[in-house]
Each structure stands twice: as C-alpha cells, then as structure tokens.
Enzyme design. Structure first.
Site, PDB file in Angstrom:
ATOM      1  N   SER A  41       0.828  -1.197   0.000  1.00  0.00           N
ATOM      2  CA  SER A  41       0.000   0.000   0.000  1.00  0.00           C
ATOM      3  C   SER A  41       0.871   1.259   0.000  1.00  0.00           C
ATOM      4  O   SER A  41       1.723   1.416  -0.863  1.00  0.00           O
ATOM      5  CB  SER A  41      -0.983  -0.046   1.176  1.00  0.00           C
ATOM      6  OG  SER A  41      -2.041   0.856   0.993  1.00  0.00           O
ATOM      7  N   ASP A 153      -5.754  -3.745  -2.524  1.00  0.00           N
ATOM      8  CA  ASP A 153      -4.676  -3.436  -1.586  1.00  0.00           C
ATOM      9  C   ASP A 153      -4.062  -4.687  -0.951  1.00  0.00           C
ATOM     10  O   ASP A 153      -4.766  -5.557  -0.440  1.00  0.00           O
ATOM     11  CB  ASP A 153      -5.260  -2.550  -0.481  1.00  0.00           C
ATOM     12  CG  ASP A 153      -4.220  -1.841   0.350  1.00  0.00           C
ATOM     13  OD1 ASP A 153      -3.309  -2.508   0.853  1.00  0.00           O
ATOM     14  OD2 ASP A 153      -4.329  -0.609   0.515  1.00  0.00           O
TER      15      ASP A 153
END
Length: 259
Positions: A41, A153
């Site tokens: 991320s 993610d």
C-alpha cells in the site's frame, strides 16, 4: 569482509505510511545501506519511490502536497467510491515510468487478487501498475484489473510483508509498522470513518499473525493520526515520528550491521 545485505520492509497505513520517509531519512543520515525494499500500500508507494532513486526531499515534497481531494474523481463503477485515476494522475507525475527490474534497488510490493483470493507479488513489470494495485484500498478504489486478475490493496493479505523480504535473501530485515501504534481517538463521524477504523483493526490482526521475520521492528507513535489524514501539517508530523522512532533504534541497527 563482505557487508551484510539489508532489506527494508514498509507497511501499509494510508497517510500514516509517510512515516517511512522519516525512517529512510535517518537511515541515510547514518549511512545504513538498503539493498532490498518490500512494501504494501503506501509502503509500496514510498518504497517504489526510494527504489527509483527519488530523494528524501522529493518524497517529503510529494507527501506535503498530497491531499484528500486527489482521491475525488468521476467514477461510474460501483465497485469503489473512487476510480483511482485521480490519485494515479498525481502519483504518475511523481513516480518514474519504469519497470521494477530496472530500478536502482531491488523492489517488490504486494496486492491481493479477488478472483483467486491469493497474495500477488509484484517484483517485475511496470512499477506504476504495481503501485496502483497495492494502493487499491477495498471500497475506496475500484479494483485494478491486470491480465486475468482483479487486484486490491495488499494489506488485505499481507500488510507488513517481512516474509517476502526474507525470501529475497537479506542478512538483516528492518521492518516499519505504521499502524501498530495508531488508535482511534475520536468517534467516527461518517461511514468512511467507520470503514477506515474497521480496516485498521482487521489489518493489525492479520499483520500480527504474519509479521515475524524482522531483526529490527520500528513502530512510530502515530496515535491520534488517521489513515486519511493527508495534508502538509499531518505529513510533516508523521514523517517526524518516523525519524524519532528510527533515532531511538539506530544504535541497535548499527550494532547488528557490525556483528
């Protein structure tokens, strides 16, 4: 005597992930060499920038200019609040358009494929695609379609990918956990707040089960700051906390390198 190979693992955490810039600043100050960078991320974005050769100053300028308004874009896909195009337009002006295998340092980042329910490791191919995938917070951004995969993610499966770093063969792993000391201090005001707090808790639980390979674990004190706390003031505070945490452990890091 050949020096030890060092890996830096940068965890996800939205705006809290800018603390990684402060960590890198201190490591550079003490001339700690980083050979491998693995991130998830926001850790993937900062890691990609550092692996590309961007300076701490350039990364700090980007963090200070990054705002929540960059998330907002026209989106006709109901699978996410935002298309992700607005964020990537900003990121693409910052991050070089290169292949991962051509970066100055070895780099990998993590995403999750919704179809196979498996962790996907990006260690080759276009770095901007890899960052778009690892940043795709579920619910916020439309998942990133690549080949036969639908990617979100990496924090869904591996927010602090120390195991991936270990497989890349370092002698020392320095891990930076940007969410361990982040706690809810204000009552949620919107559905987005509730979603963010909930994701943060779930991510911590998964992370605590998987992250067990670091020689040094850095956990900046980011309590009271949120995953969506973008803007110059917050960015500088988060970066400073990354510096302070690294300074506290720098002698431990230097001793480990000398052993």
């Amino acid at each position: 005597m050949e020096r030890k190979k060092i890996a830096l693992v940068l965890g996800g955490g939205g705006a809290l992930g800018f603390c990684h810039i402060g960590v890198i600043k201190v490591l550079e100050k003490y001339k700690v060499p980083i050979d491998i960078i693995v991130g998830t991320s926001m850790g993937g974005l900062v890691g990609a920038a550092y692996a590309s050769g961007l300076s701490v100053k350039e990364m700090t300028q980007f963090a200070c200019k990054f705002k929540k308004i960059h998330f907002i874009d026209v989106n006709f896909n109901a699978s996410g609040l935002f298309s992700g195009k607005g964020v990537m337009e900003k990121i693409n002006k910052f991050l070089p358009d290169k292949n991962i295998q051509d970066l100055k340092k070895r780099f990998a980042c993590v995403a999750c494929d919704l179809y196979s329910e498996k962790e996907i490791i990006f260690n080759s191919g276009n770095v901007r695609d890899a960052v778009r995938a690892t940043l795709s917070m579920p619910g916020f951004f439309v998942p990133f379609k690549k080949d036969e995969m639908l990617l979100v993610d990496g924090g869904v499966v591996n927010n602090l990918p120390e195991d991936i770093a270990k497989d890349m063969g370092p002698d020392i792993i320095i891990s930076v956990d940007s969410i361990a000391k982040s706690f809810m201090t204000k009552k949620p005001r919107t559905i987005i707040d509730t979603l963010i707090y909930s994701i943060n808790i779930m991510t911590k639980v998964i992370q605590n089960c998987k992250a067990c390979h670091a020689n040094i674990s850095l956990q900046p004190n980011l309590s009271g700051l949120t995953l969506m706390g973008f803007g110059k003031k917050n960015a500088l505070k988060v970066i400073k906390e990354g510096e302070l945490e690294t300074e506290k452990h720098i002698q431990e890091i230097l001793d480990l390198i000398k052993k």
